[in-house]
Design a protein around this motif. Structure first.
Motif, PDB file in Angstrom:
ATOM      1  N   PHE A 192       0.828  -1.216   0.000  1.00 49.96           N
ATOM      2  CA  PHE A 192       0.000   0.000   0.000  1.00 49.96           C
ATOM      3  C   PHE A 192       0.861   1.265   0.000  1.00 49.96           C
ATOM      4  N   ASN A 193       2.124   1.120  -0.424  1.00 53.66           N
ATOM      5  CA  ASN A 193       3.055   2.236  -0.583  1.00 53.66           C
ATOM      6  C   ASN A 193       3.091   3.175   0.627  1.00 53.66           C
ATOM      7  N   PRO A 194       3.356   2.625   1.824  1.00 49.29           N
ATOM      8  CA  PRO A 194       3.437   3.508   3.002  1.00 49.29           C
ATOM      9  C   PRO A 194       4.741   4.303   3.014  1.00 49.29           C
ATOM     10  N   LEU A 195       4.735   5.394   3.773  1.00 46.19           N
ATOM     11  CA  LEU A 195       5.987   6.024   4.185  1.00 46.19           C
ATOM     12  C   LEU A 195       6.623   5.058   5.175  1.00 46.19           C
ATOM     13  N   VAL A 196       7.863   4.661   4.944  1.00 41.00           N
ATOM     14  CA  VAL A 196       8.508   3.652   5.795  1.00 41.00           C
ATOM     15  C   VAL A 196       9.630   4.273   6.612  1.00 41.00           C
ATOM     16  N   LYS A 197       9.577   4.030   7.928  1.00 43.34           N
ATOM     17  CA  LYS A 197      10.659   4.442   8.827  1.00 43.34           C
ATOM     18  C   LYS A 197      11.307   3.188   9.390  1.00 43.34           C
ATOM     19  N   ILE A 198      12.612   3.099   9.220  1.00 39.77           N
ATOM     20  CA  ILE A 198      13.371   1.962   9.742  1.00 39.77           C
ATOM     21  C   ILE A 198      14.628   2.504  10.423  1.00 39.77           C
ATOM     22  N   SER A 199      15.203   1.700  11.290  1.00 40.09           N
ATOM     23  CA  SER A 199      16.498   2.075  11.878  1.00 40.09           C
ATOM     24  C   SER A 199      17.513   1.005  11.480  1.00 40.09           C
ATOM     25  N   GLU A 200      18.778   1.376  11.584  1.00 42.79           N
ATOM     26  CA  GLU A 200      19.841   0.420  11.287  1.00 42.79           C
ATOM     27  C   GLU A 200      19.728  -0.808  12.186  1.00 42.79           C
ATOM     28  N   ASP A 201      19.398  -0.591  13.467  1.00 43.54           N
ATOM     29  CA  ASP A 201      19.232  -1.705  14.413  1.00 43.54           C
ATOM     30  C   ASP A 201      18.091  -2.623  13.987  1.00 43.54           C
ATOM     31  N   ASP A 202      16.946  -2.016  13.584  1.00 46.44           N
ATOM     32  CA  ASP A 202      15.804  -2.817  13.125  1.00 46.44           C
ATOM     33  C   ASP A 202      16.220  -3.734  11.982  1.00 46.44           C
ATOM     34  N   MET A 203      16.972  -3.172  11.040  1.00 45.13           N
ATOM     35  CA  MET A 203      17.339  -3.926   9.831  1.00 45.13           C
ATOM     36  C   MET A 203      18.352  -5.035  10.133  1.00 45.13           C
ATOM     37  N   LEU A 204      19.223  -4.778  11.090  1.00 46.74           N
ATOM     38  CA  LEU A 204      20.181  -5.812  11.502  1.00 46.74           C
ATOM     39  C   LEU A 204      19.431  -7.000  12.114  1.00 46.74           C
ATOM     40  N   ARG A 205      18.395  -6.694  12.915  1.00 47.14           N
ATOM     41  CA  ARG A 205      17.590  -7.760  13.523  1.00 47.14           C
ATOM     42  C   ARG A 205      16.738  -8.479  12.473  1.00 47.14           C
ATOM     43  N   LEU A 206      16.173  -7.717  11.533  1.00 47.75           N
ATOM     44  CA  LEU A 206      15.266  -8.316  10.548  1.00 47.75           C
ATOM     45  C   LEU A 206      16.017  -9.196   9.546  1.00 47.75           C
ATOM     46  N   PHE A 207      17.133  -8.711   9.038  1.00 49.07           N
ATOM     47  CA  PHE A 207      17.873  -9.454   8.001  1.00 49.07           C
ATOM     48  C   PHE A 207      18.999 -10.306   8.570  1.00 49.07           C
ATOM     49  N   GLN A 209      21.876  -9.724   9.305  1.00 48.45           N
ATOM     50  CA  GLN A 209      23.207  -9.412   8.790  1.00 48.45           C
ATOM     51  C   GLN A 209      23.260  -7.915   8.475  1.00 48.45           C
ATOM     52  N   LYS A 210      24.454  -7.370   8.458  1.00 46.69           N
ATOM     53  CA  LYS A 210      24.609  -5.937   8.184  1.00 46.69           C
ATOM     54  C   LYS A 210      24.612  -5.742   6.669  1.00 46.69           C
TER      55      LYS A 210
END
Length: 313
Positions: A192-207, A209-210
């Motif tokens: 639904f094409n939202p405005l997305v806010k992420i943090s570096e920490d969030d992405m490290l936990r989600l994926f 890997q850095k």
């Protein structure tokens, strides 16, 4: 699709409202925290409160228990002008609480989740969505049913009625059954094409890997998202709009960080505030960074004078 109705609710925040118990001792994990101070918490609740205090019309869709913490939540939200008409009180489950360590980085936390995930469809009417400008939620809110099903179904309806969607992808492994489920739900919302806010920490936990920042942006763009905002803590922020050059701004330097809890919510509140005022994207980021810096200098809630940020516009 644009809708001609008067959208008198600037931000409809859908998700968790909680009582945060933030550790009194600084820079230690929960196992070494001796005592706690009580604050109102929950990312959507923080955004709703910050938005109201910035002068926007904000409403919160959430569920609390029929208890003293629930009463405290209503009192605090009403006190700053958040519309609480869509918060449900249930008698068979207590208000959710979270114990959080006090830190200048991503805090350690232990959630006791009860009432917060019981958000049902009857709390979000079509009429409410027709009055809404931005429909905002979080990864936390999407991590548990029945809220997950409700939020996704109503996000699709909001999108079809011309609302702009928004999400804070504040992924935490301990809240989900599996990473696969989390990715599937995040992708469903990204359609639904939202405005997305992420943090570096969030992405490290989600994926787990850095990843290079470009790969993170590409992931969200490939799922249908035009605008992705990646916060980098003391290193500032990067924003990627599909087909445009990445914008990067430095963080505002702070001598002493008092408490990082809620800094991401303050950042996103500032961003959405300027976005609703139809300001250029760099101005949205500037206001966001100002509000985050203000939060980092205060434990618990933001100070009373945040409406001075209106002058930045």
């Amino acid at each position: 699709m644009k809708n001609n109705n008067i959208r008198d609710i600037d931000i409809l925040c859908v998700g968790e409202v909680l009582v945060d118990f933030i550790g009194h001792q600084t820079g230690v994990l929960i196992n070494n925290t001796r005592d706690y101070h009580r604050y109102l918490g929950g990312s959507p609740a923080n955004v709703a409160m910050n938005s109201a205090r910035l002068g926007l019309e904000s409403a919160l869709v959430a569920t609390v228990g029929d208890d003293g913490f629930g009463e405290y939540i209503f009192e605090r939200l009403s006190g700053v002008g958040v519309n609480t008409n869509h918060i449900k009180t249930i008698s068979d489950k207590p208000t959710s609480v979270i114990f959080v360590s006090k830190t200048d980085s991503t805090p350690d936390f232990i959630p006791f989740r009860k009432a917060d995930s019981y958000i049902l469809e009857d709390q979000i009417s079509t009429d409410l969505l027709l009055k809404t400008n931005i429909y905002h939620t979080t990864c936390f809110a999407l991590s548990k049913n029945p809220a997950q099903t409700t939020i996704l179904k109503k996000a699709e309806e909001a999108f079809s009625l011309g609302c702009k969607l928004s999400i804070d992808v504040n992924y935490a492994k301990k809240l989900w059954h599996s990473k696969e489920e989390a990715l599937q739900v995040i992708k469903s919302y990204c359609k639904f094409n939202p405005l997305v806010k992420i943090s570096e920490d969030d992405m490290l936990r989600l994926f787990e890997q850095k990843l290079p920042h470009e790969d993170i942006f590409d992931f969200f763009h490939s799922e249908g998202v035009d605008t992705v905002c990646l916060t980098l803590g003391s290193k500032g922020v990067k924003l990627s709009q599909k087909g445009k050059a990445v914008v990067k701004l430095p963080a505002i330097q702070i001598d002493v960080v008092q408490d990082a809890t809620g800094a991401g919510d303050a950042f996103w509140s500032g961003f959405l505030f300027a976005y609703i005022k139809e300001k250029p994207i760099e101005k949205c980021l500037e206001v966001a960074l100002q509000l985050a810096a203000l939060k980092l200098q205060n434990v618990g809630r933001l100070p009373d004078n945040i409406n001075i940020l209106s002058e930045l516009l």
